[in-house]
Design an enzyme around this catalytic site. Structure first.
Site, PDB file in Angstrom:
ATOM      1  N   ARG A  50       5.210 -13.820 -11.474  1.00  0.00           N
ATOM      2  CA  ARG A  50       5.821 -12.719 -10.813  1.00  0.00           C
ATOM      3  C   ARG A  50       6.467 -11.899 -11.980  1.00  0.00           C
ATOM      4  NH1 ARG A  50      10.806 -12.789  -9.718  1.00  0.00           N
ATOM      5  NH2 ARG A  50      10.984 -14.642  -8.253  1.00  0.00           N
ATOM      6  N   TYR A 102       1.014  12.956   0.855  1.00  0.00           N
ATOM      7  CA  TYR A 102       0.523  11.881   1.536  1.00  0.00           C
ATOM      8  C   TYR A 102       1.228  11.248   2.548  1.00  0.00           C
ATOM      9  CZ  TYR A 102      -1.422   7.131   2.206  1.00  0.00           C
ATOM     10  OH  TYR A 102      -2.114   5.917   2.763  1.00  0.00           O
ATOM     11  N   ASP A 174       1.895  11.875  -7.911  1.00  0.00           N
ATOM     12  CA  ASP A 174       0.991  10.854  -7.374  1.00  0.00           C
ATOM     13  C   ASP A 174      -0.682  11.245  -7.975  1.00  0.00           C
ATOM     14  OD1 ASP A 174      -1.153   9.776  -5.948  1.00  0.00           O
ATOM     15  OD2 ASP A 174       0.116   9.548  -4.113  1.00  0.00           O
ATOM     16  N   LYS A 199      -7.983   3.693  -4.618  1.00  0.00           N
ATOM     17  CA  LYS A 199      -8.914   4.754  -4.350  1.00  0.00           C
ATOM     18  C   LYS A 199      -9.881   4.565  -5.684  1.00  0.00           C
ATOM     19  CE  LYS A 199      -6.433   5.104  -0.805  1.00  0.00           C
ATOM     20  NZ  LYS A 199      -5.294   6.097  -0.951  1.00  0.00           N
TER      21      LYS A 199
HETATM   22  C1  LIG Z   1      -3.897   6.031  -0.350  1.00  0.00           C
HETATM   23  C2  LIG Z   1      -2.833   6.990  -0.917  1.00  0.00           C
HETATM   24  C3  LIG Z   1      -1.701   6.256  -1.261  1.00  0.00           C
HETATM   25  C4  LIG Z   1      -1.154   4.869  -0.716  1.00  0.00           C
HETATM   26  O1  LIG Z   1      -1.838   3.830  -1.363  1.00  0.00           O
HETATM   27  P1  LIG Z   1      -1.914   2.521  -0.675  1.00  0.00           P
HETATM   28  O2  LIG Z   1      -2.733   1.781  -1.861  1.00  0.00           O
HETATM   29  O3  LIG Z   1      -2.798   2.760   0.510  1.00  0.00           O
HETATM   30  O4  LIG Z   1      -0.729   1.633  -0.470  1.00  0.00           O
HETATM   31  C5  LIG Z   1      -0.641   7.038  -1.853  1.00  0.00           C
HETATM   32  N1  LIG Z   1      -1.271   8.229  -2.490  1.00  0.00           N
HETATM   33  C6  LIG Z   1      -2.239   8.950  -2.093  1.00  0.00           C
HETATM   34  C7  LIG Z   1      -2.654  10.071  -2.496  1.00  0.00           C
HETATM   35  C8  LIG Z   1      -3.237   8.198  -1.328  1.00  0.00           C
HETATM   36  O5  LIG Z   1      -4.444   8.726  -1.238  1.00  0.00           O
END
Ligand SMILES: *Cc1c(COP(=O)(O)O)cnc(C)c1O
Length: 385
Positions: A50, A102, A174, A199
């Site tokens: 961890r 988001y 983000d 993504k």
């Molecule tokens: C999908 C997404 C998240 C969340 O991520 P997870 O891997 O699903 O927890 C956060 N920000 C954006 C812009 C996203 O598209």
């Protein structure tokens, strides 16, 4: 080293030391603990998985280099990464967020961190000047997405970080939609970059992961502490899978970009399309900013159809190749309906205030042959009435 080379090589250095086998890719280190010969001397610096794992570290090194950062941390999901960053804040702190955050981030703020006394104001700003009026004495953090999800608004990152630096406010972005291939926020003095690596970084719809990157030593130390203290780390297997995905990031992005340009050109001419949101269009209100701070305009496009919510649903359900699915950034094209899917957790009133209407559709353009993508959109639009 340039981006594509770094994506392939950083973290994957063959080990030629005695006992090393010269692996060209980093092995998956599954061991949860690491034995030592001497009580005070962990072997190769590792003691418990961890706290630190060689496969995860290889990935973290790679991520830091791609984002021009010094410290990177990998987590079990994008939201786990976001949670770790929010844990930098204290009760009573105020956060300004760009208005179409988001949905999951909004839910985390409004239904979890609100209970711990962290206040969020969602504000429609795209530069430092329009932001400055919302700063309060207890504003400790500015939370950005650019392009935003799903309206693909662009924030002038340099002008926001300039204001924030003057006032000692932490800036977080983000960067999921742009990827480090097309936007490097740390170079524009943003303090922290976050990704849902689920993504584009992963890119194949087979890894759920998140990461946080910074250049700042104090933030790096605290985030490293939090990653271990809270424990939502990325597994060795997923770290390997993500490293593998990242190797093709720039070739994928190139194809994503080319396809998207053609899809946008097709949709722009179609009479059933009411409005298109894409930062690469000259008509996009922040096109000039996008051009200045990004090397590509992304592969996400949102559009409104003429008609009702039923028109949007008939169109989507008539698609044969493009999957109706939450998520984005993968090799396969995915389409979704924000009002009933990704942004369902944002109340309708809030949603419509920022332009998330019922006929809005978000398309993640994949890297299939673009003729097939356009043919599918075309046949489904014919059926949508
Ligand atoms: C999908 C997404 C998240 C969340 O991520 P997870 O891997 O699903 O927890 C956060 N920000 C954006 C812009 C996203 O598209």
């Amino acid at each position: 080293m340039k981006f594509t080379t770094k994506a392939i090589h950083v973290g994957n250095t063959p080990n030629f030391k005695a006992g090393g086998t010269g692996d060209v890719i980093v092995p998956i280190h599954l061991s949860t603990t690491f034995a030592r010969k001497r009580v005070y001397a962990p072997t190769a610096g590792y003691d418990y998985s961890r706290s630190g794992n060689p496969t995860r570290h290889a990935l973290e090194k790679n991520l830091a280099s791609l984002e021009h950062g010094k410290y990177a941390f990998a987590y079990a999901s994008g939201l786990a990464a976001i949670t770790n960053v929010l844990l930098l804040l204290k009760p009573g702190d105020h956060v300004i967020g760009i208005d179409n955050l988001y949905g999951g981030t909004y839910r985390l703020f409004s239904q979890v961190f609100a209970q711990w006394g962290i206040q969020l104001s969602l504000v429609n700003f795209t530069d430092g000047d329009s932001l400055v009026n919302y700063i309060r004495p207890n504003t400790k953090c500015i939370w950005l997405e650019s392009p935003t999800n799903p309206l693909l608004k662009i924030v002038d990152l340099k002008s926001v970080s300039t204001i924030a630096k003057k006032k000692g406010i932490l800036t977080v972005i983000d960067n999921t939609f742009a990827t480090p291939c097309w936007q490097q926020p740390l170079d524009l003095d943003i303090d922290i970059v976050i990704h849902s690596a689920t993504k584009y970084l992963g890119g194949h719809s087979d890894v759920t992961a998140g990461c946080v990157i910074t250049k700042n030593k104090t933030l790096g130390k605290r985030l490293g502490f939090l990653q271990n203290a809270v424990g939502a780390i990325l597994s060795p297997f997923d770290s390997y899978a993500l490293l593998k995905g990242i190797k093709t990031l720039s070739v994928r992005m190139e194809k994503h970009g080319k396809n998207t340009k053609e899809v946008v050109a097709f949709l722009s001419k179609h009479k059933k399309i009411k409005k298109i949101y894409y930062p690469g269009l000259l008509s996009h209100p922040q096109h000039a900013i996008a051009k200045k701070q990004m090397q590509g305009f992304g592969a996400m496009v949102s559009f409104e159809l003429h008609g009702t919510i039923q028109t949007a649903i008939t169109f989507m359900e008539s698609l044969k190749l493009i999957h109706i699915a939450i998520s984005l950034g993968a090799v396969e094209s995915l389409i979704e309906h924000p009002a009933s899917m990704t942004h369902a957790s944002v109340p309708k009133k809030e949603r419509e205030k920022c332009g998330l209407f019922d006929t809005l559709i978000r398309l993640s353009v994949g890297i299939e042959d673009v003729d097939d993508i356009i043919a599918d959109l075309s046949q489904a639009l014919k059926k949508a009435n």
